[in-house]
Design a protein around this motif. Structure first.
Motif, mmCIF file in Angstrom:
data_model
loop_
_atom_site.group_PDB
_atom_site.id
_atom_site.type_symbol
_atom_site.label_atom_id
_atom_site.label_comp_id
_atom_site.label_asym_id
_atom_site.label_seq_id
_atom_site.Cartn_x
_atom_site.Cartn_y
_atom_site.Cartn_z
ATOM 1 N N VAL A 1 97.712 15.692 -0.899
ATOM 2 C CA VAL A 1 96.310 16.117 -0.635
ATOM 3 C C VAL A 1 96.082 17.193 0.635
ATOM 4 O O VAL A 1 95.291 18.192 0.529
ATOM 5 C CB VAL A 1 95.329 15.088 -0.484
ATOM 6 N N GLU A 2 96.888 16.792 1.562
ATOM 7 C CA GLU A 2 96.718 17.800 2.796
ATOM 8 C C GLU A 2 97.268 19.010 2.442
ATOM 9 O O GLU A 2 96.697 20.095 3.076
ATOM 10 C CB GLU A 2 97.464 17.023 3.875
ATOM 11 N N TYR B 1 90.175 18.501 -2.393
ATOM 12 C CA TYR B 1 90.119 18.882 -1.155
ATOM 13 C C TYR B 1 90.633 20.378 -1.027
ATOM 14 O O TYR B 1 90.263 20.981 -0.268
ATOM 15 C CB TYR B 1 91.251 17.921 -0.565
ATOM 16 N N THR C 1 91.525 14.569 -6.855
ATOM 17 C CA THR C 1 91.467 14.661 -5.183
ATOM 18 C C THR C 1 92.093 15.787 -4.644
ATOM 19 O O THR C 1 91.511 16.539 -3.672
ATOM 20 C CB THR C 1 92.158 13.153 -4.571
ATOM 21 N N VAL D 1 103.828 5.199 -4.049
ATOM 22 C CA VAL D 1 102.401 5.278 -3.668
ATOM 23 C C VAL D 1 101.611 5.067 -4.645
ATOM 24 O O VAL D 1 100.310 5.039 -4.459
ATOM 25 C CB VAL D 1 102.143 6.577 -2.853
ATOM 26 N N LEU E 1 94.647 11.095 -8.533
ATOM 27 C CA LEU E 1 95.262 11.986 -7.351
ATOM 28 C C LEU E 1 94.958 13.275 -7.640
ATOM 29 O O LEU E 1 94.803 14.195 -6.712
ATOM 30 C CB LEU E 1 96.445 11.630 -7.439
ATOM 31 N N SER F 1 104.358 11.977 -0.124
ATOM 32 C CA SER F 1 103.403 11.025 -0.266
ATOM 33 C C SER F 1 102.030 11.606 -0.970
ATOM 34 O O SER F 1 101.952 12.689 -0.907
ATOM 35 C CB SER F 1 103.077 10.118 1.023
ATOM 36 N N SER F 2 101.277 10.795 -1.488
ATOM 37 C CA SER F 2 100.006 11.321 -2.058
ATOM 38 C C SER F 2 99.250 12.010 -0.979
ATOM 39 O O SER F 2 98.410 12.837 -1.032
ATOM 40 C CB SER F 2 99.146 10.341 -2.757
ATOM 41 N N GLU F 3 99.085 11.600 0.434
ATOM 42 C CA GLU F 3 98.355 12.035 1.220
ATOM 43 C C GLU F 3 98.994 13.301 1.904
ATOM 44 O O GLU F 3 98.138 14.255 2.022
ATOM 45 C CB GLU F 3 98.371 10.966 2.736
ATOM 46 N N GLU F 4 100.344 13.608 1.813
ATOM 47 C CA GLU F 4 101.054 14.835 2.218
ATOM 48 C C GLU F 4 100.395 15.944 0.888
ATOM 49 O O GLU F 4 100.073 17.059 1.244
ATOM 50 C CB GLU F 4 102.299 14.662 2.375
#
Length: 84
Positions: free
Chosen positions: A34-35, A74, A70, A17, A67, A29-32
């Motif tokens: 952050v979540e 979040y 971020t 990623v 990242l 993943s980077s989205e995971e």
């Protein structure tokens, strides 16, 4: 009352990623990532601290630093929503 300490090692984030880590496949993943930070801030009343480890700004490229920023953003966003 027990407390929870969240520690996220950046080595668990997939390098595919764009993050400079050693994990080439099978990681978050980077989205995971952050979540996870957002949900920890939003829903964990027992959370007392958060730590994001294995970041070296002298070795990593700018995407990893972005990242990390971020993830903290979040987490703070989730925490502020919980406290309202």
């Amino acid at each position: 009352m027990s407390q929870v300490y969240l520690s996220i090692n950046l080595e668990t984030v997939e390098a595919a990623v764009g993050v400079t880590t050693n994990c080439t496949s099978g990681g978050l993943s980077s989205e995971e990532a952050v979540e996870i930070c957002y949900l920890a801030g939003r829903h964990s009343e027992k959370l007392c601290a958060i730590d994001i480890s294995e970041y070296n700004p002298f070795v990593e490229d700018w995407r990893t630093g972005r990242l990390v920023a971020t993830m903290f953003y979040y987490f703070s966003l989730g925490l502020s929503e919980r406290l309202q």
